[in-house]
Enzyme design. Structure first.
Site, PDB file in Angstrom:
ATOM      1  N   GLY A  73       0.805  -1.215   0.000  1.00  0.00           N
ATOM      2  CA  GLY A  73       0.000   0.000   0.000  1.00  0.00           C
ATOM      3  C   GLY A  73       0.838   1.265   0.000  1.00  0.00           C
ATOM      4  O   GLY A  73       0.535   2.223  -0.717  1.00  0.00           O
ATOM      5  N   SER A 199      -3.451  -3.329  -0.642  1.00  0.00           N
ATOM      6  CA  SER A 199      -2.377  -4.090  -0.010  1.00  0.00           C
ATOM      7  C   SER A 199      -2.911  -5.467   0.365  1.00  0.00           C
ATOM      8  O   SER A 199      -3.952  -5.580   1.018  1.00  0.00           O
ATOM      9  CB  SER A 199      -1.914  -3.340   1.244  1.00  0.00           C
ATOM     10  OG  SER A 199      -0.921  -4.069   1.899  1.00  0.00           O
ATOM     11  N   HIS A 201      -2.054  -7.908   2.394  1.00  0.00           N
ATOM     12  CA  HIS A 201      -2.103  -8.506   3.734  1.00  0.00           C
ATOM     13  C   HIS A 201      -3.273  -8.011   4.576  1.00  0.00           C
ATOM     14  O   HIS A 201      -3.459  -8.456   5.707  1.00  0.00           O
ATOM     15  CB  HIS A 201      -0.774  -8.300   4.465  1.00  0.00           C
ATOM     16  CG  HIS A 201      -0.521  -6.909   4.953  1.00  0.00           C
ATOM     17  ND1 HIS A 201      -0.616  -6.570   6.283  1.00  0.00           N
ATOM     18  CD2 HIS A 201      -0.177  -5.791   4.303  1.00  0.00           C
ATOM     19  CE1 HIS A 201      -0.330  -5.291   6.415  1.00  0.00           C
ATOM     20  NE2 HIS A 201      -0.062  -4.786   5.231  1.00  0.00           N
ATOM     21  N   CYS A 325       1.318   7.205  22.746  1.00  0.00           N
ATOM     22  CA  CYS A 325       2.341   6.253  23.153  1.00  0.00           C
ATOM     23  C   CYS A 325       2.470   5.102  22.183  1.00  0.00           C
ATOM     24  O   CYS A 325       3.490   4.439  22.139  1.00  0.00           O
ATOM     25  CB  CYS A 325       2.033   5.738  24.548  1.00  0.00           C
ATOM     26  SG  CYS A 325       2.279   7.017  25.762  1.00  0.00           S
TER      27      CYS A 325
END
Lengths: 391, 144
Positions: A73, A199, A201, A325
């Site tokens: 992608g 893409s 996957h 985070c």
């Protein structure tokens, strides 16, 4: 409840379908010939790619010669956007504030080179305004690039309407369909899509392989130079097994897309209702309508997303978050901020993405574990006591 | 990637909670940045006899809070004041670079609690109000 493993991060990647793997394997050890070679095992590989190209073209309703196989992608997005920019040399690009970084960082890099860009807003459901799009079009607009469906909140853009606007103004329209392909029906003719990235996957295919569809006549400038593979549009010896796997996975996903979509959407809605009903101070990010079948994204107030992900993992649940985070930066997700969420609330986001491999038992398990995990983290949180009903 | 020690302190944090009638309470960080730490200390004869924490934040924020409380519990105040964020990181077998600010917050939270104890008891000190360790994120941290 017995601990189980629940993979609920299918927007990150999916398990390769066993049938896809079986189709790929011979191309590593048996039909290992280079597709560019003249002898028979080379021809075997070339034929496999030809068939895969036809399969993918049929899935998108385009001509096989409009399919370019890529490494995934990000490469497809880069090729489309840089390719159009380099072809035109200068000009204005329209995109959105909620694109994947493969698009966002590419457009930002072009801005540094002197191109101009407009980043469209989204409403609280994560959908752009067609009016703002139309008003943003300029005489020097060289490309509109708007994602088909968002990777974080699953919002599906009005692609056909965007395509119609782009066509009316004769501006090439690229869509990053990485999250949509294999999960929604795509018809590049009917939807007036000029370039489309996908893409493998994300729908049961292998990692490291993808597609850029480019409508005949669009011709973005070559990005990877070298040999004459992909009709001179993308150099490099083809990832034969990956290409075979991409085509197989896409056709398998689309063969049952309606039934899978109905089943997965029902699980998604039960998950959303369960979370919002069982856990106070949660909110759904993105709208109920125009949402990918497998996407759940909620903000859990008074806790931080990464802690939530780590603690879910300790309980066997794989999920992700748009908290700062987990993004490797100190700012929370640009998508959640674009929806109008405060930093505080965006830090506590949780994304669960399910697909047809998930079961009702998985949903039950998440709905059992998540409230416990949230309780534990809130008990540890110094801001939990500030909640309105505790004052 | 977190070390096993970080994961241990995250999944089984030590000294979580509050101390009623604490002798000192310190809070640092800001929800906007995604990290808030509050430390409670009980002091007897200049010794930190008990310490508890509450933290809103990522795995590293919880683990550094937990480790920092372990490192100062039962220690004289003078020693607790010498605790550096580096010592917390080392005790946790390292932190990813983007998480270093969490260890700074832990150090500051302890200093803030001790400062509160000194202020309440009219003890002269030269602890500066802890600064903000996450100014790169929003530049608007509040120190309580």
């Amino acid at each position: 409840m017995e601990k189980r493993f629940v993979y609920a991060d299918n927007a990150a990647t999916t398990r390769v379908r066993p049938e896809v793997l079986a189709k790929m394997l011979p191309y590593f050890t048996e039909h290992y010939g280079n597709p560019s070679s003249l002898y028979s095992i080379g021809r075997d590989s070339a034929v496999a790619i030809m068939q895969a190209r036809k399969t993918v073209a049929d899935c998108l309703n385009c001509d096989p010669n409009e399919i370019i196989f890529t490494s995934g992608g990000s490469e497809s997005d880069n090729m489309a956007i840089f390719g159009m920019a380099k072809k035109r040399g200068r000009g204005h690009i329209i995109t959105t504030k909620i694109e994947h970084h493969a698009v966002l960082h590419t457009v930002q890099a072009l801005e540094k080179e002197g191109f101009e860009a407009t980043y469209l807003d989204v409403d609280s459901d994560g959908i752009i305004s067609l009016e703002q799009l139309e008003n943003s079009i300029r005489d020097d607009t060289i490309l509109i690039t708007i994602m088909y469906a968002n990777n974080e909140i699953g919002s599906i853009q009005p692609i056909s309407e965007i395509g119609a606007i782009a066509r009316r103004h004769k501006i090439p329209f690229h869509t990053d369909a990485v999250q949509a392909a294999g999960h929604l029906k795509i018809d590049v003719q009917a939807q007036n899509i000029d370039m489309l990235s996908l893409s493998a996957h994300k729908f049961g295919g292998p990692k490291g392989t993808g597609v850029l569809y480019v409508r005949r006549g669009i011709n973005p400038k070559n990005f990877i130079l070298g040999g004459a593979q992909e009709r001179g549009k993308r150099a490099g010896t083809e990832n034969v097994a990956g290409i075979v796997g991409t085509a197989c996975a896409l056709s398998m996903a689309l063969a049952q897309v309606d039934t899978v979509s109905a089943r997965v959407s029902a699980m998604r809605d039960r998950l959303i209702d369960g979370i919002l009903g069982k856990i106070p101070y949660t909110r759904l990010n993105g709208g109920r309508k125009n949402r990918l079948p497998g996407n759940v994204n909620v903000s859990v107030e008074y806790i931080e997303g990464e802690s939530l992900i780590l603690m879910l993992d300790l309980n066997g649940v794989c999920a992700s978050s748009g908290s700062a985070c987990t993004t490797g930066s100190l700012d929370p997700s640009h998508v959640l901020l674009a929806l109008g969420l405060s930093h505080e609330v965006a830090h506590g986001s949780l994304r669960l993405t399910i697909n047809d491999e998930n079961t009702d038992e998985d949903i039950d398990y998440i709905l059992q574990v998540l409230p416990q995990v949230v309780d534990k983290l809130r008990a540890m949180s110094p801001v939990w006591e500030n909640r309105p009903d505790n004052r | 990637m977190y070390s096993d020690k970080v994961m241990d302190h995250f999944s089984n944090p030590r000294n979580v909670g509050e101390i009623e009638n604490a002798d000192g309470v310190g809070q640092v960080g800001n929800a906007k940045c995604g990290d808030i730490m509050r430390m409670y200390i009980k002091v007897d004869n200049d010794i930190i006899t008990d310490v508890k924490f509450k933290t809103f934040g990522c795995g590293a924020a919880v683990a550094t809070s937990s480790m920092a409380t372990e490192l100062i519990k039962g220690k004289p105040i003078s020693e607790a004041l010498k605790l550096t964020n580096k010592a917390v990181i080392e005790a946790l077998d390292g932190l990813p670079p983007v998480k270093v600010h969490c260890s700074v917050l832990a150090e500051e939270a302890i200093k803030a609690a001790i400062k509160d104890y000194y202020d309440k008891n009219g003890i002269a000190h030269d602890i500066e109000a802890p600064g903000c360790s996450c100014d790169s994120c929003c530049g608007s941290c509040e120190v309580h």
